[in-house]
Scaffold this motif. Sequence first.
Motif, PDB file in Angstrom:
ATOM      1  N   LEU A  39      -4.054   3.505 -40.667  1.00 31.58           N
ATOM      2  CA  LEU A  39      -2.809   3.939 -41.309  1.00 31.58           C
ATOM      3  C   LEU A  39      -2.033   4.908 -40.419  1.00 31.58           C
ATOM      4  O   LEU A  39      -0.797   4.844 -40.350  1.00 31.58           O
ATOM      5  CB  LEU A  39      -3.120   4.587 -42.657  1.00 31.58           C
ATOM      6  CG  LEU A  39      -3.729   3.655 -43.713  1.00 31.58           C
ATOM      7  CD1 LEU A  39      -4.037   4.428 -44.983  1.00 31.58           C
ATOM      8  CD2 LEU A  39      -2.776   2.507 -44.016  1.00 31.58           C
ATOM      9  N   ALA A  40      -2.729   5.799 -39.735  1.00 31.94           N
ATOM     10  CA  ALA A  40      -2.040   6.739 -38.847  1.00 31.94           C
ATOM     11  C   ALA A  40      -1.420   6.014 -37.662  1.00 31.94           C
ATOM     12  O   ALA A  40      -0.306   6.360 -37.222  1.00 31.94           O
ATOM     13  CB  ALA A  40      -3.023   7.807 -38.357  1.00 31.94           C
ATOM     14  N   THR A  41      -2.100   4.995 -37.137  1.00 29.81           N
ATOM     15  CA  THR A  41      -1.542   4.225 -36.021  1.00 29.81           C
ATOM     16  C   THR A  41      -0.281   3.490 -36.459  1.00 29.81           C
ATOM     17  O   THR A  41       0.723   3.458 -35.725  1.00 29.81           O
ATOM     18  CB  THR A  41      -2.590   3.230 -35.503  1.00 29.81           C
ATOM     19  OG1 THR A  41      -3.746   3.943 -35.070  1.00 29.81           O
ATOM     20  CG2 THR A  41      -2.040   2.430 -34.336  1.00 29.81           C
ATOM     21  N   GLN A  42      -0.296   2.914 -37.654  1.00 32.60           N
ATOM     22  CA  GLN A  42       0.891   2.238 -38.170  1.00 32.60           C
ATOM     23  C   GLN A  42       2.031   3.228 -38.397  1.00 32.60           C
ATOM     24  O   GLN A  42       3.199   2.930 -38.119  1.00 32.60           O
ATOM     25  CB  GLN A  42       0.546   1.506 -39.463  1.00 32.60           C
ATOM     26  CG  GLN A  42      -0.413   0.343 -39.268  1.00 32.60           C
ATOM     27  CD  GLN A  42      -0.873  -0.263 -40.582  1.00 32.60           C
ATOM     28  OE1 GLN A  42      -0.689   0.322 -41.656  1.00 32.60           O
ATOM     29  NE2 GLN A  42      -1.474  -1.440 -40.520  1.00 32.60           N
ATOM     30  N   PHE A  43       1.692   4.412 -38.899  1.00 32.27           N
ATOM     31  CA  PHE A  43       2.718   5.451 -39.095  1.00 32.27           C
ATOM     32  C   PHE A  43       3.358   5.845 -37.766  1.00 32.27           C
ATOM     33  O   PHE A  43       4.579   6.012 -37.675  1.00 32.27           O
ATOM     34  CB  PHE A  43       2.086   6.674 -39.759  1.00 32.27           C
ATOM     35  CG  PHE A  43       3.000   7.864 -39.853  1.00 32.27           C
ATOM     36  CD1 PHE A  43       3.849   8.030 -40.924  1.00 32.27           C
ATOM     37  CD2 PHE A  43       3.016   8.837 -38.850  1.00 32.27           C
ATOM     38  CE1 PHE A  43       4.697   9.123 -41.014  1.00 32.27           C
ATOM     39  CE2 PHE A  43       3.861   9.934 -38.920  1.00 32.27           C
ATOM     40  CZ  PHE A  43       4.707  10.075 -40.016  1.00 32.27           C
ATOM     41  N   ALA A  44       2.533   6.008 -36.725  1.00 30.23           N
ATOM     42  CA  ALA A  44       3.062   6.398 -35.415  1.00 30.23           C
ATOM     43  C   ALA A  44       4.016   5.331 -34.875  1.00 30.23           C
ATOM     44  O   ALA A  44       5.063   5.658 -34.303  1.00 30.23           O
ATOM     45  CB  ALA A  44       1.912   6.630 -34.435  1.00 30.23           C
ATOM     46  N   SER A  45       3.679   4.057 -35.064  1.00 26.57           N
ATOM     47  CA  SER A  45       4.573   2.981 -34.611  1.00 26.57           C
ATOM     48  C   SER A  45       5.891   3.028 -35.367  1.00 26.57           C
ATOM     49  O   SER A  45       6.974   2.872 -34.766  1.00 26.57           O
ATOM     50  CB  SER A  45       3.895   1.627 -34.810  1.00 26.57           C
ATOM     51  OG  SER A  45       2.718   1.524 -34.044  1.00 26.57           O
ATOM     52  N   GLN A  46       5.828   3.247 -36.696  1.00 24.08           N
ATOM     53  CA  GLN A  46       7.047   3.320 -37.493  1.00 24.08           C
ATOM     54  C   GLN A  46       7.879   4.544 -37.109  1.00 24.08           C
ATOM     55  O   GLN A  46       9.115   4.470 -37.011  1.00 24.08           O
ATOM     56  CB  GLN A  46       6.683   3.382 -38.974  1.00 24.08           C
ATOM     57  CG  GLN A  46       7.867   3.443 -39.921  1.00 24.08           C
ATOM     58  CD  GLN A  46       8.654   2.160 -39.957  1.00 24.08           C
ATOM     59  OE1 GLN A  46       8.128   1.116 -39.604  1.00 24.08           O
ATOM     60  NE2 GLN A  46       9.908   2.231 -40.348  1.00 24.08           N
TER      61      GLN A  46
END
Length: 535
Positions: free
Chosen positions: A315-322
């Motif tokens: 979830l944190a990796t997806q947040f960073a991409s967004q």
Amino acid sequence: MESGRPAEPGPAESGSALGRLPMLLEAVLNVGSDLELGSTLQQIVETAAALTGARHGALGVLDPDRDRIETLYTAGMTEAERRRLDLFPDDASGEPTALTRPGGPADSPAGRPPVRSFLRAPIVVHAEVFGHLYLGGKRPEPFTDTDLGLLRVLAAQAGIAIGNARLYGTARQRERWIAGAAAVTTALLTGTDAADALMTVAEQARVLAGASAGVILQPTEEGGMEIVTASTPDDPAGIVGTLIEPGSAVLVQLLGGEPVFIDDSATDPRMTTGVRSRFGPSMMLPLQSGGRLIGTLALPRRRGERAYTDVDRLLATQFASQAALALVLADAQADREQLAVYEDRDRIARDLHDLVVQRLFATEMMLESTRRRAASEEPREGTGDGGEAEDRDGGEAEAGVLLGRAVDELDSTIQEVRTAIFALQQPPAEAPGTFRGRVLRETGGAAALLGFPPSVQFTGAVDALVGEETGRELLAALRGALAAAHRNPGVSAIEVEVDATVRLPDGRSGVRLVVADDGRGEDGRPTTVTWQAPI
């Protein structure tokens, strides 16, 4: 210690099992009724103890990466007994087991609750052992096969309930991260500047991840990375400015846009910064969009806190991409808005040149022609007496002077409008952040109109002493004095002095502005404008 399975249940035990069937069904329903994982686990251990008649119950949740108990839930135990509890008996099989110790409480090992027998059953969630459920202290008889059968059913239902609670918790967690990413995108697209944008990302990520700090690192010219933004409940002064030197093992991954996950920042050999001793588990995630690396988002937790799970990392990796995409979009939007400003300024400049300047110039020509015609006409002879001729001559002379002044004012206005057009056509400079810088910007802008730069002198700590309100008033006075000096004939030099060390007549500290020029004022001499105010 002896372990084994008791003999097959007799009629008495079977009747006991049938008698407890309604209680078992109620327990199964209750265990699956709560979707919060913590309350579900506590309910499991309490229900198991009540169902089997055990005085003590414990549910140990295993650390997924280590052979140890991560979290402990108990029933019927004091805090001292919880601390001394040993939940790893000699029999470590993965099946529900009844273990019996011969003798009474005196035979119990030191530090354990005095029990004659106890049960142990694994709780399996999706083919993975989630933890173990332990029951002990049944009196006067040891646990039976009926108790073991009831525990087996309850453990199986507990695995299902825990799986559901996990899925619910993951869904809630995912929802929070999605909402956080949406909030970041909205904040960044509302015109936040670069520094505030990075702080917004760091702050939101820190809260969502439950980290002790959220920091943004950006590449340096030397090939390393530097912490440029830090969001933390503690003082961030010791974090901002921290460098990861070129050659660091973790730096290769970060500059390559790869995420880095660390179990303990203080002991991981890849970590070389001076602040690593403060933190334990950490995630370092690339802020990358469209092949462009903006920086790295790091989310460290304090030493001793739980490690990040696979779901946390995903979830944190997806947040960073967004967040990286939102930063790129915000930057592009700022460029579009700036381009729109340039286009609008260019249109205003064209309108001023095509309409205002031409009309002013035409008016100036008409006035100049009228003045010359009035000056060239001579009084007629023989008309009226001498007094009337003298009055007429005086009126014509006065009209000529007024026309001359009007022509001069129009000429000055044309020059000022042309200067404004030139300024509109230039890209806007960065607004200075200090009072000294704002004064220099005003005098620098006047240089384009004057044809020479004014001399500026500062006395005292003007940036520290002059407040915002006093600064605005002083700048307004400075603009007026420069405009007045420009209108004086023969001006070739202007001296500006800002003194923040003066003492006002009433004894208060003050700031004084002096603008002196070498032109010819109304009395034909150089003019000096003085302005002062308390600080």
